[in-house]
Write a protein that holds these residues in place. Structure first.
Motif, PDB file in Angstrom:
ATOM      1  N   GLY B 125       0.826  -1.211   0.000  1.00  0.00           N
ATOM      2  CA  GLY B 125       0.000   0.000   0.000  1.00  0.00           C
ATOM      3  C   GLY B 125       0.853   1.251   0.000  1.00  0.00           C
ATOM      4  N   ALA B 126       1.935   1.216   0.778  1.00  0.00           N
ATOM      5  CA  ALA B 126       2.816   2.378   0.855  1.00  0.00           C
ATOM      6  C   ALA B 126       3.483   2.635  -0.488  1.00  0.00           C
ATOM      7  CB  ALA B 126       3.867   2.158   1.938  1.00  0.00           C
ATOM      8  N   ALA B 127       3.891   1.541  -1.153  1.00  0.00           N
ATOM      9  CA  ALA B 127       4.589   1.693  -2.428  1.00  0.00           C
ATOM     10  C   ALA B 127       3.689   2.353  -3.465  1.00  0.00           C
ATOM     11  CB  ALA B 127       5.048   0.321  -2.931  1.00  0.00           C
ATOM     12  N   GLN B 128       2.395   2.058  -3.384  1.00  0.00           N
ATOM     13  CA  GLN B 128       1.479   2.701  -4.336  1.00  0.00           C
ATOM     14  C   GLN B 128       1.067   4.088  -3.846  1.00  0.00           C
ATOM     15  OE1 GLN B 128      -1.167  -0.205  -6.504  1.00  0.00           O
ATOM     16  NE2 GLN B 128      -1.113  -1.148  -4.494  1.00  0.00           N
ATOM     17  N   GLY B 129       0.778   4.178  -2.562  1.00  0.00           N
ATOM     18  CA  GLY B 129       0.316   5.444  -1.991  1.00  0.00           C
ATOM     19  C   GLY B 129       1.341   6.554  -2.130  1.00  0.00           C
ATOM     20  N   TYR B 130       2.618   6.195  -2.093  1.00  0.00           N
ATOM     21  CA  TYR B 130       3.668   7.198  -2.214  1.00  0.00           C
ATOM     22  C   TYR B 130       3.530   8.004  -3.505  1.00  0.00           C
ATOM     23  CZ  TYR B 130       8.273   9.152  -3.093  1.00  0.00           C
ATOM     24  OH  TYR B 130       9.285  10.011  -3.404  1.00  0.00           O
ATOM     25  N   TRP B 131       3.351   7.298  -4.606  1.00  0.00           N
ATOM     26  CA  TRP B 131       3.243   8.001  -5.903  1.00  0.00           C
ATOM     27  C   TRP B 131       1.957   8.808  -5.972  1.00  0.00           C
ATOM     28  CZ3 TRP B 131       7.751   8.032  -7.867  1.00  0.00           C
ATOM     29  CH2 TRP B 131       8.604   6.931  -7.697  1.00  0.00           C
ATOM     30  N   ILE B 132       0.904   8.249  -5.396  1.00  0.00           N
ATOM     31  CA  ILE B 132      -0.396   8.930  -5.462  1.00  0.00           C
ATOM     32  C   ILE B 132      -0.380  10.181  -4.598  1.00  0.00           C
ATOM     33  CG2 ILE B 132      -2.847   8.703  -4.903  1.00  0.00           C
ATOM     34  CD1 ILE B 132      -2.351   5.596  -5.405  1.00  0.00           C
ATOM     35  N   ALA B 133       0.135  10.047  -3.364  1.00  0.00           N
ATOM     36  CA  ALA B 133       0.042  11.150  -2.417  1.00  0.00           C
ATOM     37  C   ALA B 133       1.069  12.231  -2.704  1.00  0.00           C
ATOM     38  CB  ALA B 133       0.219  10.618  -0.995  1.00  0.00           C
ATOM     39  N   TYR B 134       2.302  11.827  -2.947  1.00  0.00           N
ATOM     40  CA  TYR B 134       3.361  12.833  -3.017  1.00  0.00           C
ATOM     41  C   TYR B 134       3.701  13.263  -4.439  1.00  0.00           C
ATOM     42  CZ  TYR B 134       3.839  11.796   1.893  1.00  0.00           C
ATOM     43  OH  TYR B 134       3.578  11.656   3.229  1.00  0.00           O
ATOM     44  N   SER B 290      -6.384  24.401   5.541  1.00  0.00           N
ATOM     45  CA  SER B 290      -6.774  24.362   6.945  1.00  0.00           C
ATOM     46  C   SER B 290      -5.692  23.694   7.782  1.00  0.00           C
ATOM     47  CB  SER B 290      -8.087  23.602   7.114  1.00  0.00           C
ATOM     48  OG  SER B 290      -9.110  24.254   6.417  1.00  0.00           O
ATOM     49  N   GLY B 291      -4.536  23.476   7.182  1.00  0.00           N
ATOM     50  CA  GLY B 291      -3.418  22.927   7.935  1.00  0.00           C
ATOM     51  C   GLY B 291      -3.419  21.416   8.034  1.00  0.00           C
ATOM     52  N   ILE B 292      -4.200  20.747   7.189  1.00  0.00           N
ATOM     53  CA  ILE B 292      -4.225  19.282   7.211  1.00  0.00           C
ATOM     54  C   ILE B 292      -3.142  18.755   6.279  1.00  0.00           C
ATOM     55  CG2 ILE B 292      -5.602  17.268   6.564  1.00  0.00           C
ATOM     56  CD1 ILE B 292      -8.055  18.894   7.440  1.00  0.00           C
ATOM     57  N   ASN B 293      -2.370  17.799   6.770  1.00  0.00           N
ATOM     58  CA  ASN B 293      -1.328  17.199   5.942  1.00  0.00           C
ATOM     59  C   ASN B 293      -1.988  16.179   5.010  1.00  0.00           C
ATOM     60  OD1 ASN B 293       0.892  15.963   4.848  1.00  0.00           O
ATOM     61  ND2 ASN B 293       2.057  16.040   6.752  1.00  0.00           N
ATOM     62  N   ALA B 294      -2.526  16.701   3.919  1.00  0.00           N
ATOM     63  CA  ALA B 294      -3.357  15.875   3.040  1.00  0.00           C
ATOM     64  C   ALA B 294      -2.549  14.774   2.372  1.00  0.00           C
ATOM     65  CB  ALA B 294      -4.029  16.757   1.987  1.00  0.00           C
ATOM     66  N   GLU B 295      -1.294  15.074   2.061  1.00  0.00           N
ATOM     67  CA  GLU B 295      -0.465  14.054   1.404  1.00  0.00           C
ATOM     68  C   GLU B 295      -0.277  12.847   2.331  1.00  0.00           C
ATOM     69  OE1 GLU B 295       0.492  17.220   1.512  1.00  0.00           O
ATOM     70  OE2 GLU B 295       0.801  17.901  -0.557  1.00  0.00           O
ATOM     71  N   ARG B 296       0.100  13.119   3.575  1.00  0.00           N
ATOM     72  CA  ARG B 296       0.359  12.017   4.486  1.00  0.00           C
ATOM     73  C   ARG B 296      -0.915  11.194   4.712  1.00  0.00           C
ATOM     74  NH1 ARG B 296       2.718  13.613  10.064  1.00  0.00           N
ATOM     75  NH2 ARG B 296       0.544  14.029  10.487  1.00  0.00           N
ATOM     76  N   LEU B 297      -2.039  11.893   4.811  1.00  0.00           N
ATOM     77  CA  LEU B 297      -3.302  11.205   5.051  1.00  0.00           C
ATOM     78  C   LEU B 297      -3.644  10.287   3.878  1.00  0.00           C
ATOM     79  CD1 LEU B 297      -4.917  11.523   7.575  1.00  0.00           C
ATOM     80  CD2 LEU B 297      -6.372  13.161   6.414  1.00  0.00           C
ATOM     81  N   THR B 298      -3.448  10.780   2.669  1.00  0.00           N
ATOM     82  CA  THR B 298      -3.696   9.966   1.481  1.00  0.00           C
ATOM     83  C   THR B 298      -2.789   8.745   1.497  1.00  0.00           C
ATOM     84  OG1 THR B 298      -4.208  11.986   0.283  1.00  0.00           O
ATOM     85  CG2 THR B 298      -3.802  10.025  -1.031  1.00  0.00           C
ATOM     86  N   PHE B 299      -1.530   8.991   1.811  1.00  0.00           N
ATOM     87  CA  PHE B 299      -0.545   7.905   1.879  1.00  0.00           C
ATOM     88  C   PHE B 299      -1.004   6.836   2.870  1.00  0.00           C
ATOM     89  CE2 PHE B 299       3.363   6.294   3.958  1.00  0.00           C
ATOM     90  CZ  PHE B 299       3.943   5.658   2.867  1.00  0.00           C
ATOM     91  N   LEU B 300      -1.409   7.276   4.054  1.00  0.00           N
ATOM     92  CA  LEU B 300      -1.813   6.320   5.092  1.00  0.00           C
ATOM     93  C   LEU B 300      -3.069   5.550   4.685  1.00  0.00           C
ATOM     94  CD1 LEU B 300      -1.142   8.359   8.342  1.00  0.00           C
ATOM     95  CD2 LEU B 300       0.160   6.441   7.419  1.00  0.00           C
ATOM     96  N   THR B 301      -3.964   6.232   3.958  1.00  0.00           N
ATOM     97  CA  THR B 301      -5.174   5.560   3.495  1.00  0.00           C
ATOM     98  C   THR B 301      -4.823   4.362   2.618  1.00  0.00           C
ATOM     99  OG1 THR B 301      -6.124   7.743   3.417  1.00  0.00           O
ATOM    100  CG2 THR B 301      -7.397   6.012   2.445  1.00  0.00           C
TER     101      THR B 301
END
Lengths: 511, 403
Positions: B125-134, B290-301
């Motif tokens: 999941g992390a390997a895919q989420g990395y490209w999507i989020a960041y 609003s100060g939400i770390n959206a990239e990290r949240l997407t990654f974790l999802t």
């Protein structure tokens, strides 16, 4: 006078706002007619009425074109009659070639099959007419803004234009490109094409315009001749245009406040920001400003002056690249490199675009109010529903958000209520400095007054307020100090007692 | 197993007033799918002469659908965050293969295989989420690539063969049952009591939430409706638990599922993280400002999705008692369909855990019911496709009507 166009008694209302109030405009055949006014005065709305973007029936009044009344149902109707509008934001497809763009929607084709040789030949001919030396097959995306503007004009010519409307065509152009464009307009005049030119730049207007109409607050204030009876150019009085553009009754539109200004809160020095997509362009150049406790500081300027970009670059580097400069709060350097850090440091930015950047429209008032500071209603990551509700109710009451419940979705609220929700969100984060970007844009007069009261109250609590606004009276009525911004840099600073709209306007137009 | 904590944001239209009928009309979108599930079950119960609700079939129904439901939980988060994950079917196969290699070839004990496989899922999941989020590469493309990559890696890992059987301790993951602490034999009183306790807990929580809303004066659900709804739900749970008790008791998988459903419902309804996922999906830019770390949240999802897909892979392999390269083909479509049937929005920001679970059950009951009736696989696909389409049309229609 042989009029090509007469607009009589045009009135156009939006919910809560009267954008145009009984405006009449007469354009003579073959003239260049300039339209000036502040942002939001109603120039673009008037042109949208003319071109059918607002169809017949959605406004009151009469349109007479070429001597006969017309009722345009859409932009295609007006284009058929030779009325072509070129918007500020260019409507070209960057991936397509110049020729393809020129004939987009109007292809040179037989039975749906495009005749490419003919298309390219005609495109080359049009390009020669507008003086653009590019291959017709070159993609539009590779051209600069000035050349793209010329492609738009070539497109207009392809539709056999008789009345050409240019909405701030030179706003994004360099000096040389602007000159070229204005020369082209004069050439068109010689060929009998009538033009309406919307512009802020007085030097341009006085150079090319035959007549000038000033629009303010949705009414046509005056029409000034740029030529004498013999047809020779007469210099227009810039001072008069400026006065007509801004002069309005300002009494009692802004609540009283006795400023209690304390020590300096935010101090930004030598702030420079690179343009995010154009690496060679410096979008913000060497800007420095301060805000003190209890002070309301305004940033004046026209659209595109870089005010929003300045604010967003400061707020967690949300805009731009290669950001340089220093920000201090109460003398201590602060880290504003992410939104989170900027918020933790005590900053808040209330966006100008509340629908796209301020609210989660599908969510309730409650959820939007707590979004920037969920720590305040939760413990170890678990939200306390009761506390969250109390917080939401508190801001609903304090800000006068008029809805039956805090469980109302924000998408259904009026502009004023939406703005209050965004304000509530940032107040709950308890910032020391609030940057308000066009806080009263698109909301009605009553709600504006309420917003002003809130701003004054916040200043009274000792917070520092930075107010960005395109409405100069608003800045003059609210601010203790006003910075004037133009083309990415500060053009000057005025204290409240010495500021006037004329002074601000002339700082902008003469910068 | 039905809506208990979905009080958040439900009160969109206050003063709906009137009777139960009027209330139901106003909230058709919320309860529509639950009613549809009941109707579908009733239909198949009648046309199969009661086979559907026979204890053995009911047990099978849970075993067959557990992996879809588990993945639907993760997929709901992904879809609410505004993304999609097409790779989960291949991840199921890959992790199943990994487990087979470790258990069967290397002889690792189950207590080691399971955590290693779950970690492998997180890494995937992390390997895919990395490209999507960041890198902001569209999730459709990244996970489409993942779908191909992990299917290929499964073939490589298993060398194109089926690997099995698994040791009995591993099979327990799927085929095990919660033992009876009271008596041997049937009925299984533990199961019955757990069912009753679960039903009681759900009713108690719903009553507490209602009490809070009444105190604030924001309750618009008529008391009669509240009682009827919770009575029905509680009765259904007790009934199902009793039926299962008369067979072999509660499957381990069902317990896992129940715990996960509760945990994710809590996550999405009551925690800061859940709230932020909704905000990121609802308006990415506003959330960022609003100060939400959206990239990290997407990654974790996506990490979470990988973990749940791995868990589903383990359960699926345990159920088949073998790992095959063809495992999990088109699972991603069933999972995504379940989430959309459950009312999630393609554009993100909208969707509920309980909706996704109900959606998965609708798909599962239809699969099971149509198989019982002997409907051919051809018609089954057509009908499932039409159900997905009509569920979404129903949803869009209601949304437009609500304005």
């Amino acid at each position: 006078m042989d009029a090509i166009l007469e607009m009589r008694g045009i009135t156009k209302s939006f919910p809560g706002v009267k954008a145009l109030d009984n405006v009449s405009l007469t354009v003579a055949r073959g003239e260049i007619h300039a339209l000036c006014g502040e942002n939001g005065a109603g120039k673009s709305t008037l042109m949208k009425v003319l071109s059918g973007v607002y169809p017949h029936g959605s406004f009151d009044g009469e349109l007479v074109y070429e001597g006969e009344p017309v009722a345009f149902g859409g932009i295609t109707d007006s284009e058929k009659r030779g009325i072509i509008i070129i918007h500020q934001e260019l409507a070209l497809v960057p991936e397509l070639s110049i020729a393809e763009n020129i004939f987009l929607g109007n292809e040179v084709a037989a039975c749906g099959v495009i005749d490419w040789p003919e298309t390219n030949a005609r495109a080359e001919a049009l390009l020669a007419k507008v003086g653009l030396r590019e291959r017709a097959a070159a993609p539009v995306g590779g051209l600069g803004v000035g050349k793209q503007q010329l492609v738009e004009i070539a497109k207009a010519l392809s539709k056999e234009v008789r009345l050409l409307i240019l909405d701030e065509p030179t706003a994004a152009l360099q000096e040389a490109d602007s000159e070229k464009l204005l020369d082209l307009l004069m050439e068109f005049r010689a060929q009998g094409i009538t033009s309406i030119l919307i512009s802020h730049k007085l030097n341009e207007i006085s150079r090319v315009a035959d007549r000038i109409t000033v629009i303010r607050d949705g009414t046509a204030v005056s029409t000034i001749d740029g030529r004498d009876a013999s047809g020779a150019h007469i210099p227009v009085e810039e001072a008069r245009i400026v006065r007509d553009m801004v002069g309005r009754d300002m009494a009692h539109r802004y609540p009283e406040r006795t400023p209690k200004i304390g020590r300096t809160l935010l101090e930004v020095s030598n702030w420079s920001v690179g343009h995010p997509t154009d690496p060679d362009r410096e979008a913000i150049r060497d800007v420095s400003f301060t805000v003190a406790e209890g002070e309301v500081v305004g940033i004046a300027g026209l659209m595109g002056a870089g005010r929003t970009e300045l604010a967003m670059s400061l707020f967690g580097r949300s805009w731009g690249r290669d950001i340089r400069g220093e920000a201090r709060l109460k003398g201590e350097p602060i880290d504003v490199s992410t939104v989170r850090r900027a918020v933790d440091a005590g900053l808040a930015y209330v966006t100008e675009d509340r629908k796209a950047l301020g609210l989660v429209l599908d969510d309730t008032i409650l959820r939007n109010v707590t979004l920037a500071h969920l720590e305040g209603v939760s413990e170890r990551g678990v939200i306390d529903g009761t506390r969250e509700r109390q917080v939401a109710e508190k801001y609903r009451e304090a800000l006068g958000i008029r809805t039956p419940s805090v469980f109302q979705k924000t998408v259904n609220l009026s502009g004023g209520n939406q703005q209050k929700v965004v304000l509530g969100k940032w107040l709950f984060a308890d910032p020391q400095v609030l940057i308000l970007d066009e806080p009263t844009r698109g909301i009605d007069v009553g709600a504006k007054f309420e917003i002003y009261n809130i701003v004054n109250e916040l200043a009274g609590q000792g917070r520092g307020i930075v107010m960005i606004s395109s409405e100069m009276p608003e800045l003059l009525g609210m601010c203790d100090r006003i910075y004037v911004m133009n083309e990415g840099a500060f053009a000057g600073e005025l204290a409240a007692h010495e500021a006037s709209q004329e002074k601000i306007m002339s700082m902008i137009v003469r910068a | 197993m039905t809506s208990t904590t979905d009080n958040e944001g439900g009160g969109g239209k206050p003063g709906g007033g009137g009777g139960i009928g009027a209330f139901l009309k106003g909230h058709l979108r919320e309860y529509g799918m639950l009613l549809a599930l009941f109707a579908i079950m009733l239909f198949f119960q009648v046309v199969t002469d009661g086979t559907l609700m026979r204890p053995v079939n009911l047990t099978n129904l849970f075993l067959q659908n557990s992996y879809i439901i588990i993945m639907a939980l993760g997929m709901l988060l992904v879809i609410v965050a505004g993304h999609i994950d097409l790779s989960v079917g291949s991840v199921v196969a890959f992790v199943g293969g990994l487990a087979a290699v470790m258990s069967v070839h290397w002889g690792w004990p189950t207590w080691m295989v399971v955590p290693v496989c779950l970690i492998a899922g997180i890494v995937i999941g992390a390997a895919q989420g990395y490209w999507i989020a960041y890198w902001k590469i569209p999730s459709f493309i990244v996970t489409l690539a993942g779908m191909l990559v992990f299917r290929g890696l499964t073939l490589w890992l298993l060398e194109g063969q089926s690997v099995g059987p698994f040791p009995p301790s591993f099979q327990q993951l799927s085929t095990g049952f919660v033992g009876d602490v009271f008596t041997e034999g049937r009925p299984n009183w533990t199961a019955a009591l757990l069912g009753a306790a679960g039903a009681a807990a759900i009713v108690w929580m719903a009553a507490r939430a209602r009490g809070r809303r009444v105190r604030y004066g924001i309750e618009d659900e008529p008391l009669g409706f509240f009682l009827a709804k919770n009575g029905l739900v509680a009765a259904a749970i007790v009934y199902v638990a009793w039926l299962l008790a008369t067979y072999r008791g509660l499957p381990n998988v069902l317990m896992t599922m129940a715990v996960l459903i509760c945990a994710y419902t809590f996550l999405m309804n009551s925690t800061v993280v859940g709230r932020r996922i909704y905000a990121v999906g609802g308006n990415y830019k506003a959330a960022k400002l609003s100060g939400i770390n959206a990239e990290r949240l997407t990654f974790l999802t996506f990490c979470n999705m990988g973990m749940l897909a791995a868990l589903a892979g383990l359960i699926f392999a345990a159920r088949l008692n073998t790992a095959t390269p063809k495992a999990g083909v088109s699972f991603e479509l069933d999972v995504i369909a379940a989430v959309f049937i459950g009312g999630a929005s393609m554009s993100g920001g909208v969707g509920k855990i309980i909706g996704a679970v109900v959606g998965a059950f609708i798909m599962g009951v239809m699969n099971n019911g149509m198989s019982l009736l002997g409907v051919g696989i051809d018609y089954q696909q057509v009908i499932k496709g039409l159900v997905l389409l009509s569920a979404v049309i129903f949803d869009v229609y209601n949304r437009n009507k609500a304005g």
